[in-house]
Design an enzyme around this catalytic site. Structure first.
Site, PDB file in Angstrom:
ATOM      1  N   GLY A 149      -6.154  -6.320   1.793  1.00 44.10           N
ATOM      2  CA  GLY A 149      -5.034  -5.612   2.082  1.00 44.10           C
ATOM      3  C   GLY A 149      -5.279  -5.021   3.556  1.00 44.10           C
TER       4      GLY A 149
ATOM      5  CE1 TYR B  71       4.261 -47.204 -66.479  1.00 49.58           C
ATOM      6  CE2 TYR B  71       4.203 -45.965 -65.166  1.00 49.58           C
ATOM      7  CZ  TYR B  71       3.981 -46.818 -65.754  1.00 49.58           C
ATOM      8  OH  TYR B  71       3.797 -48.068 -65.045  1.00 49.58           O
TER       9      TYR B  71
ATOM     10  CG  ASN C 147      -1.811  -1.145   1.168  1.00 53.74           C
ATOM     11  OD1 ASN C 147      -2.560  -1.451  -0.477  1.00 53.74           O
ATOM     12  ND2 ASN C 147      -2.581  -0.402   1.770  1.00 53.74           N
TER      13      ASN C 147
ATOM     14  CD  GLN D  32      -5.916 -10.384  -0.950  1.00 52.02           C
ATOM     15  OE1 GLN D  32      -6.997 -10.394  -1.941  1.00 52.02           O
ATOM     16  NE2 GLN D  32      -5.717  -9.177  -1.004  1.00 52.02           N
ATOM     17  CB  THR D  33      -1.050 -15.741  -1.127  1.00 52.25           C
ATOM     18  OG1 THR D  33      -1.557 -16.221  -2.797  1.00 52.25           O
ATOM     19  CG2 THR D  33      -1.661 -15.817   0.308  1.00 52.25           C
ATOM     20  CE  LYS D  34      -3.468  -8.303  -4.028  1.00 48.89           C
ATOM     21  NZ  LYS D  34      -3.250  -7.440  -3.523  1.00 48.89           N
TER      22      LYS D  34
ATOM     23  CG  ASN E 228       3.608   6.498   2.965  1.00 49.95           C
ATOM     24  OD1 ASN E 228       2.560   5.050   3.305  1.00 49.95           O
ATOM     25  ND2 ASN E 228       2.766   6.636   1.432  1.00 49.95           N
TER      26      ASN E 228
ATOM     27  CB  SER F  63      -8.899   3.546  -3.522  1.00 46.93           C
ATOM     28  OG  SER F  63      -7.768   3.564  -3.691  1.00 46.93           O
TER      29      SER F  63
END
EC number: 5.6.2.2
Length: 1553
Positions: free
Chosen positions: A167, A806, A92, A377-379, A121, A150
């Site tokens: 998440g 032939y 995130n 969901q563990t991606k 962050n 979102s």
């Protein structure tokens, strides 16, 4: 009670305490327990593995970051669910970078002691504002309520890691305490809230005024009890720390701090280095990393992996530890390129599959993908299809080049070798067996595999018949120590064979099994040899060159795999005689031809010995086999290892890398052989009487070199006649048979094998016959045999020919005009098995190697020469005869309607024909030379119609309107696609251009020396010098022969006159007295017979007994005394005197002619017949289409003609099409230059350059319409241009050539008319022929003196003519007088010169005329335009062209016709009386050929009679009046016309030996 008994789930339990527990009650309770409803929060806590993965501890290998070690891969015990909730928060934070590019910092703090983790962050914070629908602040909404996100708007393309709205909430749910703090400058508020008890309790939200920079901080304490943990242990901390490094590497321009320390990662490339520190490749060097930032969304690194495929990849900062489609997308591109490189470098190794290449790759991918999907969901695994990525990752050439050089390819090749070795070892047995199974045809030695196996010898024979011979011999030496195994044909060259070939080769596997060999085992000492089933291998093959090759291949097999065995003298050979001579009971065997020749020259009466040739082991009888084995010492020759020079010699002969050295080796051999011939020395040979052993070096340089040289002789034609030996044998047989009727192909093959001593399979001979007769576009320009039946067409490139049983054939009417019979007398004929066979080469009047081209691959050299136009070549010879330089020539294929343009020296582009019919339709009416119709349809149009995996369909439909000789595809496509294709270039898109490279013009010259020629002019000049000299020899021979015939007629006439006058009386006198009288009166012994005996003395000595030879040397006056009585009548006397005078005049006329005059006469006769043949061909082609209507019952002629017109229109090009001019661009010329440079570098390749793929078109932006308009203007403007154009503009006829004959004949000969280069002067070519010391020269000098002697009537010089037999005798007796009248000659020569001048003056590409008529240039020009106009001028309609074709040429053709009848008359069959006959009388050399018994025959005797005379090979009379018998035959069979045929495509049978 009923209520009490009824189930009442809502009733309290204490209300019915007395109710007994029955079975039903149990069932009721279990239903409630089984079917339960949970809230989503409860569900997540109850079944966490659905959302965050397993909450049990697992141990697996993972990359982690340890403080003391750094990034490393080790076994880690961790709970995936805990790792995942941390990862969700971290991703995130990284996602925020995609929302706010100004974000620059992420801080991760992990405090194991306090069980606290925080992620901070900067960058845009979460909006601190109340959600109007949910009535709650947004941060509280997205962190504290499930199913909020979102990321739900899938129409919005996002490159973030968030996807499902779980998440951060999952982290909250699995934490005992979860705090969110976010500051939003936009709303000037700071939000903070804490949740506890697995998001069960929401703390009070605090809002404060805030005016600083945005930030977000999430701090949480994982609920360790849910993960069965008590503390954050070392492993999970190391794993989380690595994720911090991941974010630092995958998120651009973001500083990442871990526990207060900034991570030393400055981007993805430096992140990759963390993985590779201290890693080295197989050679101990640091791993090389190839890095490329493809675009803003893709960054890739690649290096070598030593433990299977490895990948480190990120999708929107998510670590996809299991990879996914983004990794496959990148890896597949790299694998595709690498596998091509590996296949090139590993042509002969184990086949490599894509996954095996992938196993050597370590790939790092950092990608941003729109709305990615994952399998959970563990991606860990990204599942989105590549087409939905929202971006592409096309790796650059630089990256691919780096990938090839970073060690992966070398690693794969090493693995391939290892795998190959492993597979090969499985084929070998490590244990010695006394009996082996599963090897058919093996006769095993009784002691093989026993303790005495080292004394056993395995005899490998060439085929079953040789095995039978060996088994017969075993009766002498016993079977205990000798085993026999037959080889089927030639062995594999293991040095250059592919792994698959070696693995599947039964022969090799059987030998390994029989002998007990093991790959990679070193047989250094005698002990190791005892592990083998046999201690020696003895090779028993035929004593011919192919037998030598088999020996060489076996030596190569052992040397390549077990070189140490050669040092133990492991190999031997068993030799048998090639020739045995016997007399009475004495027998002498010879083991080589030179040895026999030495004996022959030293034995005076060798004729009295019986000579038997042994062509193969099968020739020997069982009795002889026993004799061979009884004298084992003589027949058993050991191979002795003499040192490194032996290794070098074997490698030289069989290694692909030694091409240049092999060329030098063969060149030295040819030069040595030539010098020996010149100095009369015998050839070198190996097997003398005292030979007991042989070094490998001697074997390679004295025996195997003979095979390599013969391989070249069979594969590469001679410059002189353009033929390979097999083709020459066919021609020799046809000349000797002189068939008046067609003959079956299979019968002719049998006849060739018999008459010319052909030693190979008749199947290849039949293919040679078929190739010589083919005449479709791209084969021969001038077929020497007539194709009567189905000999193949351009539909399948000749592969559709009928069975030789032939189809019929016979000599072309042009064959004996090209190879005049009179020249046979000056050729050097070869001998095989003491039988006279074909000559060393024939001597045609034009260089046939240029007319029909040549192609072949030999040893060290290959040859490729395109076809050239017949009339251009004839005109160039005339130029040389007139002392001028030859004009440059472009390749030309008969009946090819496309264009051939020059790109550079010996580099050409061949273009087909395509025109546009309307905005959605194009028409293809010609394909590049040797692009066969069926192949084109299957490989080009079908994929375009149906599409392939990589390319969508380009066209919507196509229709075919071909015949066996023409091409017509009508192709439909969408308007847009057609516009796109036209912009790129229709020729390029539809693969209608191919490159022709002629850098391998290698031929045998007249002395049998291989020589490389730089241009067709060089070939022409060398041929010219030699042919002119042979015209001189021919003249001398004719003067000698005519002199003898003149003397004979003089003597006969004088004898008759003197008898009539009574000066000689023969009545009632003894024969001896008569002979005495004749000698006294000065009469000569039969001059013709004496002259012939002189010419053939050597042959007669070989063929006749001594007694017959002696009888032949006495005076012979039978030619006088056997004359019939009626020769004394006045009529016969006068006729004889007239013959005498005519013969004298003929001799005088000949003496006044120069060799050039004779050549010009031959050329004129040939061109005249060529016109007639082509006119007949044209007539036959048009029959039934434009000519007579086909007869149909009850049908009307008019109606029939309409039908045929419709048929014609259907197969002809559309009159409405707009021709598309082929583009020859600067880019294509640059490519050609590159190819030349590449050729110079890669000249080491044995096979010649093949036709390369389609050239690229130019990049003109203009549309078709604009280009056509420009083109028309340009053409109008340049029509009168006299300077050479520098850019090929369109299709035209040959430039300097304006040939009268070709005009009358038609559209067949279309050659681009413009030459871009100035006439190339050939560098002064070596002309060894003029003063050469070759055999031919020695022979001819002998002939010269002999001719002079004979012309003076000397008959005593028999002894001087030892060397003459091969050349002096001619198969046909009658010389073909083919000179046309004096009239046509002046016509032809001056007009050609004038045409050349005229056309060189207007050498402009736009000039319409194809060629200029023989008589008047002006009227013919329009006629010629018929061709040119199609090709060049303002895109005229096809209808115009057709009318021009039909109308304009008509008149000129008629005019020509009036001159051509004589040429038809010359065709000996005299089917058409009348006018044609008149021409015959004017033939240049008129003389009747006199034989001993028929000295009074009239000059006008019928051709048939003359032909029958020629049938007798030993008859030497020469009738110079007679037309060539070959030319005659065709007249009887007018139906077969020749088209360009060449034996190139399917290559002559010789290549098959």
């Amino acid at each position: 009670m009923e209520l009490l008994d009824s189930p009442a789930p809502l009733r309290p339990l204490h209300d019915n305490p007395r109710l007994p527990k029955a079975d039903g009650a149990q069932k009721r309770l279990s239903v409630e327990r089984i079917y339960q409803k949970k809230t989503q929060l409860e569900h997540i806590l109850l079944r966490p593995d659905t959302y965050i993965g397993s909450v049990e501890t697992v141990t697996q290998q993972m990359w982690v970051f340890d403080e003391d070690v750094g990034l490393n891969c080790r076994d880690v015990t961790f709970v995936p669910g805990l790792y995942k909730i941390f990862d969700e928060i971290l991703v995130n934070a990284a996602d925020n970078k995609q929302r706010d590019k100004s974000m620059s910092c992420i801080k991760v703090t992990i405090d194991p002691e306090n069980n606290t983790i925080s992620v901070w962050n900067n960058g845009k914070g979460i909006p601190v504002v109340e959600h109007k629908v949910e009535k709650v602040y947004v941060p509280a909404l997205i962190f504290g309520q499930l199913l909020t996100s979102s990321n739900y708007d899938d129409d919005e393309k996002k490159v973030t890691g968030g996807r499902n709205g779980y998440g951060a909430k999952l982290c909250n749910i699995f934490s005992t305490k979860f705090t969110v703090e976010t500051a939003c400058r936009e709303y000037k508020k700071l939000f903070k809230q804490t949740w506890t008890d697995n998001m069960g309790k929401a703390g009070e939200m605090t809002l404060k005024h805030f005016d600083g920079e945005d930030y977000t901080c999430v701090t949480f304490q994982p609920d360790l009890s849910k993960f069965k943990m008590t503390i954050l242990d070392k492993d999970i901390v190391a794993l989380m720390s690595r994720r911090a490094y991941d974010i630092a590497g995958s998120t651009k321009d973001v500083k990442v701090f871990l526990n207060g320390k900034r991570l030393p990662v400055k981007g993805f490339r430096s992140y990759v280095d963390l993985y590779l520190k201290d890693k080295v490749d197989e050679t101990g060097n640091a791993l090389k990393v190839i890095h490329e930032e493809v675009n803003s969304r893709w960054e890739v690194c690649l290096t070598l992996s030593e433990k299977g495929f490895q990948q480190v990849s990120f999708v929107n900062s998510i670590a996809t530890t299991k990879g996914g489609r983004h990794v496959d997308y990148v890896a597949d591109q790299i694998v595709t390129k690498l596998i091509d490189v590996v296949k090139k470098k590993n042509k002969n190794g184990v086949g490599v599959k894509p996954f095996q290449v992938k196993n050597h790759m370590w790939i790092f991918v950092n990608s941003l993908i729109e709305n990615p999907t994952f399998d959970s969901q563990t991606k860990e695994n990204m599942t989105l299809q590549a087409k939905s990525f929202g971006s592409t990752c096309k790796l650059s050439e630089k990256f691919i080049k780096g990938a090839v050089g970073c060690g992966i390819v070398e690693s794969i090749l090493n693995w391939v070798k290892f795998k190959a070795q492993t597979q090969l070892n499985k084929k070998c047995s490590a244990v010695k067996h006394t009996k082996i199974k599963g090897v058919p045809k093996l006769d095993d030695a009784n002691d093989a595999g026993s303790k005495n196996s080292i004394d056993c010898t395995l005899i490998l024979t060439e085929g079953d018949s040789a095995k039978t011979l060996a088994v017969s011999g075993l009766g002498v030496v016993g079977r205990d120590k000798y085993g026999v195994f037959p080889l089927r044909g030639k062995m594999l060259n293991v040095r250059e064979a592919s792994h698959k070939q070696i693995m599947e080769n039964a022969e090799i596997n059987n030998i390994i099994k029989i002998v007990g060999l093991q790959y990679k085992k070193n047989y250094e000492d005698r002990e190791s040899l005892k592990s083998l089933r046999y201690g020696k291998i003895m090779i028993m093959t035929d004593q011919d060159q192919d037998g030598s090759h088999i020996k060489g291949l076996l030596i190569n097999f052992i040397h390549h795999n077990w070189p140490s065995l050669l040092r133990h003298n492991f190999l031997e050979e068993f030799i048998t005689p090639i020739i045995k001579v016997s007399k009475n009971k004495e027998e002498i065997p010879f083991y080589s031809i030179p040895e026999f020749e030495e004996w022959k020259s030293s034995t005076q009466n060798y004729n009295s010995w019986k000579i038997k040739y042994y062509k193969g082991l099968g020739t020997s009888t069982s009795k002889e086999a026993k004799e061979y084995f009884a004298d084992m010492a003589r027949h058993r020759i050991g191979f002795k290892y003499s040192g490194p020079e032996d290794d070098a010699a074997i490698t030289l002969a069989f290694s692909k890398k030694k091409v240049e050295e092999r060329k030098e080796w063969l060149t030295n051999f040819m030069e040595d052989r030539r010098q020996r011939n010149v100095h009369g020395l015998p050839e070198d040979y190996l097997y003398g009487k005292d030979t007991n052993y042989l070094t490998y070096n001697d074997f390679i340089n004295k025996e195997l070199v003979l095979f390599s040289n013969s391989d070249n002789e069979r594969s590469i034609p001679s410059l002189v006649d353009g033929l390979k030996p097999g083709q020459r044998k066919v021609l020799f047989t046809c000349f000797k048979r002189n068939d008046k009727r067609e003959v079956k192909g299979a019968q002719l093959a049998g006849s060739v094998a018999e008459m010319s001593s052909y030693h190979h399979g008749e199947a290849s001979l039949m293919m040679t016959i078929i190739n010589l007769a083919q005449n479709f576009v791209g084969s021969n320009n001038l077929n020497l045999l007539q194709p009567i039946g189905q000999f193949g067409t351009r539909l399948h490139g000749g592969k559709d020919s009928a069975s030789p049983r032939y189809i019929f054939t016979m000599l072309s009417p042009l064959a004996r005009l090209l190879f005049p019979p009179v020249d046979d007398n000056v050729l050097r004929f070869l001998y095989d098995d003491n039988q006279r066979v074909e000559p060393e080469w024939y001597m045609p009047i034009i260089p046939m190697v240029l007319i029909n081209g040549a192609e072949g691959i030999g040893t060290g050299w290959s040859c490729k020469i395109p076809n050239f136009d017949i009339r251009e070549t004839v005109n160039n010879i005339r130029c040389l005869l007139d002392g001028k330089e030859p004009l440059p020539m472009l390749p030309s294929y008969k009946n090819f309607k496309g264009t051939i343009d020059e790109l550079g020296p010996n580099q050409y582009v061949i273009s087909g024909e395509v025109s546009i019919l309307d905005s959605t339709t194009i028409e293809i009416t010609e394909l590049p030379v040797r692009t066969w119709t069926q192949t084109y349809k299957e490989q080009v149009l079908e994929p375009m119609l149906n599409g392939t995996e990589k390319t969508p369909p380009l066209i919507t439909d196509y229709k075919e309107y071909h015949t066996d000789t023409t091409v017509k595809f009508v192709v439909k496509m969408s308007e847009e696609k057609l516009a796109e294709a036209e912009a790129v270039g229709l020729h390029k898109v539809f693969k209608l251009q191919t490159n022709l490279t002629c850098n391998s013009m290698v031929l045998f010259d007249h002395v049998g020396f291989l020589k490389k020629y730089e241009s067709p002019q060089d070939i022409l000049k060398e041929f010219f010098e030699l042919r002119l000299r042979y015209y001189g020899l021919r003249k001398e021979w004719l003067i000698g022969m005519l002199g003898a015939e003149s003397a004979k007629l003089n003597n006969q006439a004088r004898f008759i006159l003197e008898k009539i006058d009574g000066k000689i009386v023969i009545e009632n006198k003894p024969k001896k007295e008569l002979i005495q009288v004749l000698i006294q009166r000065g009469y000569e012994s039969d001059p013709v017979k004496a002259w012939k005996e002189l010419q053939n003395k050597e042959e007669e000595e070989g063929d006749e007994s001594g007694e017959e030879s002696a009888a032949a040397t006495g005076p012979d006056f039978n030619y006088l005394l056997n004359m019939p009585l009626w020769y004394l009548t006045k009529e016969k006397k006068d006729e004889l005197c007239k013959q005498r005078d005519n013969k004298d005049k003929e001799l005088e006329d000949l003496k006044h002619k120069s060799p050039s005059d004779l050549w010009k006469e031959d050329l004129a006769a040939f061109v005249e017949e060529l016109d007639a043949v082509e006119a007949k061909q044209m007539q036959d082609e048009m029959a039934g289409i434009t000519g007579k209507p086909l007869k149909v019952k009850g049908g009307k002629q008019g109606g029939k003609q309409k039908v045929t017109k419709a048929q014609l229109a259907e197969v002809m090009p559309s009159p409405h099409g707009i021709r598309v001019v082929p583009r020859v661009t600067a880019e294509m010329k640059a490519e050609a230059e590159k190819r030349i440079k590449k050729k110079i570098k890669s000249e080491k390749n044995e096979s010649d350059e093949k036709q390369e793929g389609n050239s690229s078109g130019d990049k003109e932006p203009s549309s078709l319409k604009q280009r056509l308009a420009q083109k028309r203007k340009a053409e109008q403007g340049t029509k009168r241009q006299t300077t050479l154009p520098f850019k090929p503009i369109k299709k035209m006829k040959r430039n300097p050539w304006s040939d009268s004959e070709s005009d009358s004949e038609s559209d067949d000969f279309e050659v681009p008319s413009k030459r871009e280069r100035v006439v190339r002067q050939a560098a002064a070519k070596i002309k060894p022929m003029v003063n050469s010391d070759s055999d031919a020269d020695l022979t001819s000098s002998d002939e010269d003196s002999e001719y002079q002697e004979n012309s003076e009537g000397n008959t005593d010089s028999d002894t001087t003519s030892k060397k003459k037999p091969p050349k002096a005798k001619a198969v046909p007796k009658e010389k073909k007088g083919k000179a046309p009248k004096e009239k046509p000659l002046p016509d032809a020569v001056p007009v050609r010169v004038q045409n050349v001048a005229a056309e060189s003056a207007s050498q402009d590409p736009a000039a319409p005329p194809v060629s200029v008529p023989r008589a008047q240039a002006v009227p013919k020009k329009p006629a010629a335009a018929k061709k040119g106009s199609t090709a060049k001028d303002n895109q005229p309609s096809i209808m115009d062209i057709l009318t021009k074709k039909k109308a304009a040429p008509k008149a000129p053709r008629r005019a020509q016709r009036e001159e051509s009848p004589p040429s038809e008359a010359t065709a000996a069959v005299a089917k058409k009386p009348g006018p044609p006959r008149g021409r015959k009388a004017t033939k240049r050399l008129t003389s009747s050929s006199d034989s001993d018994s028929d000295f009074g025959s009239r000059p006008s005797k019928s051709v048939a009679a003359k032909k029958s005379k020629r049938d007798d090979d030993d008859s030497y009379s020469i009738d110079l009046t007679a037309d060539s018998p070959a030319a005659a035959a065709p007249r009887t069979r007018p139906g077969r016309l020749k088209k360009p045929v060449q034996y190139l495509e399917s290559s002559d049978e010789d290549d098959m030996f």
